[in-house]
Write a protein that holds these residues in place. Structure first.
Motif, PDB file in Angstrom:
ATOM      1  N   ILE A   1       0.845  -1.203   0.000  1.00  0.00           N
ATOM      2  CA  ILE A   1       0.000   0.000   0.000  1.00  0.00           C
ATOM      3  C   ILE A   1       0.874   1.244   0.000  1.00  0.00           C
ATOM      4  O   ILE A   1       0.651   2.172  -0.786  1.00  0.00           O
ATOM      5  CB  ILE A   1      -0.959  -0.026   1.210  1.00  0.00           C
ATOM      6  CG1 ILE A   1      -1.968  -1.174   1.052  1.00  0.00           C
ATOM      7  CG2 ILE A   1      -1.669   1.318   1.363  1.00  0.00           C
ATOM      8  CD1 ILE A   1      -2.777  -1.480   2.286  1.00  0.00           C
ATOM      9  N   LYS A   2       1.877   1.271   0.861  1.00  0.00           N
ATOM     10  CA  LYS A   2       2.779   2.420   0.922  1.00  0.00           C
ATOM     11  C   LYS A   2       3.536   2.594  -0.398  1.00  0.00           C
ATOM     12  O   LYS A   2       3.728   3.725  -0.863  1.00  0.00           O
ATOM     13  CB  LYS A   2       3.754   2.273   2.084  1.00  0.00           C
ATOM     14  CG  LYS A   2       3.066   2.375   3.441  1.00  0.00           C
ATOM     15  CD  LYS A   2       4.044   2.385   4.592  1.00  0.00           C
ATOM     16  CE  LYS A   2       4.591   1.024   4.865  1.00  0.00           C
ATOM     17  NZ  LYS A   2       5.456   0.978   6.070  1.00  0.00           N
ATOM     18  N   ASN A   3       3.946   1.494  -1.023  1.00  0.00           N
ATOM     19  CA  ASN A   3       4.637   1.586  -2.315  1.00  0.00           C
ATOM     20  C   ASN A   3       3.733   2.169  -3.391  1.00  0.00           C
ATOM     21  O   ASN A   3       4.198   2.936  -4.240  1.00  0.00           O
ATOM     22  CB  ASN A   3       5.157   0.221  -2.736  1.00  0.00           C
ATOM     23  CG  ASN A   3       6.376  -0.199  -1.950  1.00  0.00           C
ATOM     24  OD1 ASN A   3       7.099   0.635  -1.411  1.00  0.00           O
ATOM     25  ND2 ASN A   3       6.606  -1.503  -1.865  1.00  0.00           N
TER      26      ASN A   3
ATOM     27  N   GLY B   1       3.479   9.329  -6.572  1.00  0.00           N
ATOM     28  CA  GLY B   1       4.157  10.606  -6.380  1.00  0.00           C
ATOM     29  C   GLY B   1       3.870  11.299  -5.063  1.00  0.00           C
ATOM     30  O   GLY B   1       4.204  12.472  -4.896  1.00  0.00           O
ATOM     31  N   PHE B   2       3.288  10.587  -4.117  1.00  0.00           N
ATOM     32  CA  PHE B   2       2.984  11.181  -2.820  1.00  0.00           C
ATOM     33  C   PHE B   2       3.907  10.598  -1.763  1.00  0.00           C
ATOM     34  O   PHE B   2       4.481   9.534  -1.939  1.00  0.00           O
ATOM     35  CB  PHE B   2       1.518  10.931  -2.450  1.00  0.00           C
ATOM     36  CG  PHE B   2       0.565  11.471  -3.481  1.00  0.00           C
ATOM     37  CD1 PHE B   2       0.273  12.819  -3.539  1.00  0.00           C
ATOM     38  CD2 PHE B   2      -0.013  10.626  -4.413  1.00  0.00           C
ATOM     39  CE1 PHE B   2      -0.591  13.328  -4.505  1.00  0.00           C
ATOM     40  CE2 PHE B   2      -0.873  11.114  -5.385  1.00  0.00           C
ATOM     41  CZ  PHE B   2      -1.163  12.468  -5.426  1.00  0.00           C
ATOM     42  N   VAL B   3       4.042  11.298  -0.654  1.00  0.00           N
ATOM     43  CA  VAL B   3       4.888  10.841   0.441  1.00  0.00           C
ATOM     44  C   VAL B   3       4.067  10.763   1.717  1.00  0.00           C
ATOM     45  O   VAL B   3       3.022  11.387   1.834  1.00  0.00           O
ATOM     46  CB  VAL B   3       6.106  11.769   0.653  1.00  0.00           C
ATOM     47  CG1 VAL B   3       7.015  11.753  -0.557  1.00  0.00           C
ATOM     48  CG2 VAL B   3       5.672  13.181   0.965  1.00  0.00           C
ATOM     49  N   PHE B   4       4.551   9.986   2.665  1.00  0.00           N
ATOM     50  CA  PHE B   4       3.833   9.850   3.924  1.00  0.00           C
ATOM     51  C   PHE B   4       4.799  10.038   5.081  1.00  0.00           C
ATOM     52  O   PHE B   4       6.005   9.818   4.946  1.00  0.00           O
ATOM     53  CB  PHE B   4       3.117   8.502   4.031  1.00  0.00           C
ATOM     54  CG  PHE B   4       3.971   7.334   3.638  1.00  0.00           C
ATOM     55  CD1 PHE B   4       4.752   6.702   4.567  1.00  0.00           C
ATOM     56  CD2 PHE B   4       3.995   6.889   2.321  1.00  0.00           C
ATOM     57  CE1 PHE B   4       5.544   5.631   4.203  1.00  0.00           C
ATOM     58  CE2 PHE B   4       4.784   5.818   1.948  1.00  0.00           C
ATOM     59  CZ  PHE B   4       5.558   5.191   2.891  1.00  0.00           C
ATOM     60  N   GLY B   5       4.247  10.460   6.229  1.00  0.00           N
ATOM     61  CA  GLY B   5       5.051  10.693   7.422  1.00  0.00           C
ATOM     62  C   GLY B   5       5.326   9.393   8.143  1.00  0.00           C
ATOM     63  O   GLY B   5       4.422   8.821   8.721  1.00  0.00           O
TER      64      GLY B   5
END
Length: 79
Positions: free
Chosen positions: A56-58, A64-68
């Motif tokens: 899911i994170k990949n 093109g989005f990032v997560f904390g």
């Protein structure tokens, strides 16, 4: 079923929400996706025997989005 809320940065409009929601919904094992550019979050309900949190994170990264990571770690500890 498992639920996770992922703080996601880089979403600026409803088009970002749609792009990310559709990309996640295409994945086998994901049953529900809620994306909020306003709150900068992605909520996913999924079958962890079919798809992993890492997948899911990949997918989020591929779009093109990032997560904390620190916030994600804290949320995972409560699940």
């Amino acid at each position: 079923m498992k639920n996770i809320t992922i703080p996601t940065k880089g979403m600026t409009c409803s088009a970002c929400e749609i792009i990310l929601k559709e990309a996640l919904e295409e994945k086998n094992g994901i049953t529900r996706v809620t994306v909020s550019a306003k709150d900068q979050t992605v909520k996913v309900e999924f079958d962890n025997s079919k798809i992993s949190q890492e997948d899911i994170k990949n997918t989020i990264k591929e779009e093109g989005f990032v997560f904390g990571l620190e916030v994600l770690f804290m949320l995972e500890q409560h699940n």
